[in-house]
Design a protein around this motif. Structure first.
Motif, PDB file in Angstrom:
ATOM      1  N   ARG A 238      -7.466   0.437   6.319  1.00  0.00           N
ATOM      2  CA  ARG A 238      -7.092  -0.242   5.189  1.00  0.00           C
ATOM      3  C   ARG A 238      -6.835  -1.663   5.563  1.00  0.00           C
ATOM      4  O   ARG A 238      -7.157  -2.643   4.631  1.00  0.00           O
ATOM      5  CB  ARG A 238      -6.039   0.474   4.357  1.00  0.00           C
ATOM      6  CG  ARG A 238      -6.403   1.997   3.822  1.00  0.00           C
ATOM      7  CD  ARG A 238      -5.197   2.643   3.152  1.00  0.00           C
ATOM      8  NE  ARG A 238      -5.381   3.810   2.691  1.00  0.00           N
ATOM      9  CZ  ARG A 238      -4.583   4.525   1.892  1.00  0.00           C
ATOM     10  NH1 ARG A 238      -3.526   3.909   1.140  1.00  0.00           N
ATOM     11  NH2 ARG A 238      -5.148   5.912   1.401  1.00  0.00           N
TER      12      ARG A 238
ATOM     13  N   ASP B   9       0.950  -1.332   0.187  1.00  0.00           N
ATOM     14  CA  ASP B   9      -0.037  -0.014  -0.026  1.00  0.00           C
ATOM     15  C   ASP B   9       1.015   1.110  -0.131  1.00  0.00           C
ATOM     16  O   ASP B   9       2.023   1.129   0.299  1.00  0.00           O
ATOM     17  CB  ASP B   9      -0.916   0.019   1.346  1.00  0.00           C
ATOM     18  CG  ASP B   9      -2.086   1.085   1.273  1.00  0.00           C
ATOM     19  OD1 ASP B   9      -2.600   1.240   0.494  1.00  0.00           O
ATOM     20  OD2 ASP B   9      -1.988   1.708   2.429  1.00  0.00           O
ATOM     21  N   ASP B  10       0.211   2.433  -0.526  1.00  0.00           N
ATOM     22  CA  ASP B  10       1.220   3.610  -0.538  1.00  0.00           C
ATOM     23  C   ASP B  10       1.270   4.152   1.041  1.00  0.00           C
ATOM     24  O   ASP B  10       1.934   5.328   1.026  1.00  0.00           O
ATOM     25  CB  ASP B  10       0.543   4.610  -1.295  1.00  0.00           C
ATOM     26  CG  ASP B  10      -0.796   4.923  -1.235  1.00  0.00           C
ATOM     27  OD1 ASP B  10      -1.369   4.525   0.010  1.00  0.00           O
ATOM     28  OD2 ASP B  10      -1.496   5.607  -1.961  1.00  0.00           O
TER      29      ASP B  10
ATOM     30  N   ASP C  73      -1.852   1.569   7.800  1.00  0.00           N
ATOM     31  CA  ASP C  73      -3.098   2.384   8.059  1.00  0.00           C
ATOM     32  C   ASP C  73      -4.275   1.308   8.594  1.00  0.00           C
ATOM     33  O   ASP C  73      -4.372   0.299   7.688  1.00  0.00           O
ATOM     34  CB  ASP C  73      -3.711   2.822   6.780  1.00  0.00           C
ATOM     35  CG  ASP C  73      -4.996   3.727   6.860  1.00  0.00           C
ATOM     36  OD1 ASP C  73      -5.974   3.035   6.893  1.00  0.00           O
ATOM     37  OD2 ASP C  73      -4.939   5.083   7.082  1.00  0.00           O
TER      38      ASP C  73
ATOM     39  N   ALA D 194       2.326   2.038   3.441  1.00  0.00           N
ATOM     40  CA  ALA D 194       3.290   1.055   4.060  1.00  0.00           C
ATOM     41  C   ALA D 194       4.606   1.602   4.344  1.00  0.00           C
ATOM     42  O   ALA D 194       4.895   2.584   3.898  1.00  0.00           O
ATOM     43  CB  ALA D 194       3.395  -0.115   3.045  1.00  0.00           C
TER      44      ALA D 194
ATOM     45  N   THR E 294       0.815  -2.368   4.943  1.00  0.00           N
ATOM     46  CA  THR E 294       0.314  -0.987   5.293  1.00  0.00           C
ATOM     47  C   THR E 294       0.376  -0.527   7.071  1.00  0.00           C
ATOM     48  O   THR E 294       0.328  -1.345   7.601  1.00  0.00           O
ATOM     49  CB  THR E 294      -1.217  -0.840   4.902  1.00  0.00           C
ATOM     50  OG1 THR E 294      -1.685   0.516   4.893  1.00  0.00           O
ATOM     51  CG2 THR E 294      -2.183  -1.687   5.851  1.00  0.00           C
TER      52      THR E 294
ATOM     53  N   ASN F 104       0.888  -7.201   7.110  1.00  0.00           N
ATOM     54  CA  ASN F 104       2.204  -7.198   7.497  1.00  0.00           C
ATOM     55  C   ASN F 104       3.137  -8.238   7.589  1.00  0.00           C
ATOM     56  O   ASN F 104       3.811  -8.276   8.741  1.00  0.00           O
ATOM     57  CB  ASN F 104       2.355  -5.891   8.471  1.00  0.00           C
ATOM     58  CG  ASN F 104       2.124  -4.652   8.055  1.00  0.00           C
ATOM     59  OD1 ASN F 104       2.049  -4.125   6.867  1.00  0.00           O
ATOM     60  ND2 ASN F 104       1.362  -3.823   9.238  1.00  0.00           N
TER      61      ASN F 104
ATOM     62  N   LEU G 176      -5.846   0.630  -3.111  1.00  0.00           N
ATOM     63  CA  LEU G 176      -6.513  -0.506  -2.388  1.00  0.00           C
ATOM     64  C   LEU G 176      -7.638  -1.208  -3.195  1.00  0.00           C
ATOM     65  O   LEU G 176      -7.425  -2.306  -3.441  1.00  0.00           O
ATOM     66  CB  LEU G 176      -6.819  -0.183  -0.986  1.00  0.00           C
ATOM     67  CG  LEU G 176      -7.637  -1.232  -0.211  1.00  0.00           C
ATOM     68  CD1 LEU G 176      -6.711  -2.455   0.177  1.00  0.00           C
ATOM     69  CD2 LEU G 176      -8.206  -0.758   1.189  1.00  0.00           C
TER      70      LEU G 176
ATOM     71  N   SER H  78       8.205  -3.901   4.089  1.00  0.00           N
ATOM     72  CA  SER H  78       7.455  -4.273   2.600  1.00  0.00           C
ATOM     73  C   SER H  78       8.607  -4.888   1.823  1.00  0.00           C
ATOM     74  O   SER H  78       8.236  -6.080   1.281  1.00  0.00           O
ATOM     75  CB  SER H  78       7.117  -3.171   1.975  1.00  0.00           C
ATOM     76  OG  SER H  78       5.898  -2.512   2.534  1.00  0.00           O
TER      77      SER H  78
END
Length: 428
Positions: free
Chosen positions: A362, A245-246, A359, A248, A357, A378, A337, A253
């Motif tokens: 999300r 995800d942006d 978040d 993350a 991520t 994760n 997402l 990652s």
């Protein structure tokens, strides 16, 4: 004469499997009431027999290896077939580990008193007779027997024809252990014929077999799923995804995406497609590409991926639907997402999928909306395993929704029935 001979052979196979089924059904009744101590004693006795008969196991296995080499089995298949000292010890250790696991049979849960005065709960009970069909690896004979035994089931095991001598030698250890513990030898029966017709009979014996568990390649599982009239616990593919995800942590990652692909290539929980949000693709993809290149992983990317990583192959529609089981990875850059979840729903296999991520909202959306047997936040997809989940051992992984889903351990080899406890209560 040839047609008559074939018909007779077919009849013999049918009779053979019927006899196995009858004996398994009788043994299942005895196993359903077997005490935990007796089951554990049998497991320990089987483990001891495996160690004591190590030379006989190696000798039987050599017959299979020699026959396999003559018939042209490739090196990978011969490696899976081999029983060396370490693998024999691993079988024994695995049986002892199963003996240490909690026995699920007879466990009562959710016992509640109703307004009528009766108490209603659920009791965990064995499935009955489990047919297990597998290829190559003779150690599956011991693993499957141990799990079925501990969960109070009877088992009919049909291994691959290439491991016939090895499986029979392991079966002798199993029967010795069962007898030593006072349990019926018919609780675990290994089919003695290499005739493929035996599989066709086994998967249709609804009067004797309660569930089939196929363990092997896609072709075997597709055949069993298509032809069986007995319920099947299975998964066909392991097309697993990691979505970065942006929002993350990119360092984490990179570590997770690298591990999910390269820790082992030939497993069903290995990542086959990497999805990356467009907001971080230019930052994370070059880092990952360098690591994958050093590991010898071939990348196949969408147009947006190839705009960032020059020189990689173009991913086709077929790539999104392929379980490579090899150092090949499909990579797609997505808007975010929603597009990642859409891709997984279209191309995934309901096995294992992960999001990277920071978040929480999300992460929760991914957990709720991705319809797979294991969904992760994760963490590497390689954790989708019975041992890693604390099940101790597994008979396989199910991507179905009934009755077991995900890694199938002892509890997955049982069912639940309602129990009612009263004191002369009658319904008014």
């Amino acid at each position: 004469m040839k047609a008559a001979s074939q018909a007779t052979t077919g009849l013999d196979i049918k009779q053979l499997m019927q006899r196995l089924g009858e004996r398994a059904r009788a043994a299942a009744r005895l196993m359903s009431r077997a005490e935990t101590a007796a089951k554990d004693a049998a497991l320990l006795a089987i483990a001891a027999a495996v160690e004591q008969r190590r030379a006989a196991l190696v000798e039987a296995n050599k017959k299979d290896l020699d026959a396999g080499a003559k018939s042209g089995l490739d090196s990978a298949m011969l490696d899976r077939l081999e029983l060396n000292g370490a693998r024999i010890q691993s079988m024994a250790d695995g049986l002892r580990q199963i003996a240490t696991l909690p026995d699920p049979v007879g466990e009562i849960s959710e016992l509640k008193r109703r307004p009528s005065g009766i108490q209603v709960g659920r009791m965990r009970v064995p499935l009955g007779v489990i047919g297990i069909i597998y290829e190559s690896r003779p150690n599956v004979t011991a693993d499957a027997a141990g799990l079925c035994l501990k969960s109070g089931n009877a088992a009919i095991l049909r291994g691959g024809s290439e491991a016939l001598h090895s499986n029979q030698a392991i079966a002798a250890c199993i029967h010795a252990g069962l007898s030593a513990a006072g349990l019926p030898a018919d609780a675990v029966q290994v089919v003695e014929t290499a005739d493929r017709a035996a599989v066709g009979e086994l998967i249709r014996m609804k009067n004797y077999v309660d569930v089939i568990v196929p363990r092997g390649g896609k072709g075997l599982i597709e055949r069993i799923s298509a032809e069986a009239t007995v319920p099947v616990i299975k998964h066909l593919h392991g097309i697993c995804h990691v979505y970065i995800d942006d929002l993350a942590d990119l360092d984490k990652s990179v570590t997770v995406a690298y591990n999910a692909k390269t820790q082992r290539y030939g497993t069903c929980n290995t990542m086959e497609t990497l999805l990356v949000a467009e907001g971080v693709a230019a930052k994370v993809l070059p880092r990952l590409a360098a690591l994958y290149r050093d590991a010898g992983v071939e990348l196949r990317g969408c147009a947006r991926t190839r705009a960032i990583l020059s020189g990689i192959k173009t991913a086709t529609e077929q790539d999104w639907d392929t379980e490579y089981l090899a150092p090949i990875l499909a990579v797609r850059v997505v808007a975010g997402l929603d597009e990642a979840i859409d891709h997984i729903q279209r191309h995934g296999s309901n096995h294992t999928d992960a999001i990277m991520t920071q978040d929480i909202s999300r992460a929760n959306r991914f957990l709720r909306e991705v319809d797979s047997s294991s969904v992760m936040v994760n963490a590497s997809t390689r954790f989708a395993d019975g041992f890693e989940y604390g099940l101790g051992a597994e008979i396989g992984i199910s991507t179905d929704k009934l009755h077991a889903r995900g890694p199938v351990g002892l509890e997955g080899l049982t069912s639940q029935k309602f129990i009612v406890i009263g004191d002369g209560h009658v319904r008014k």
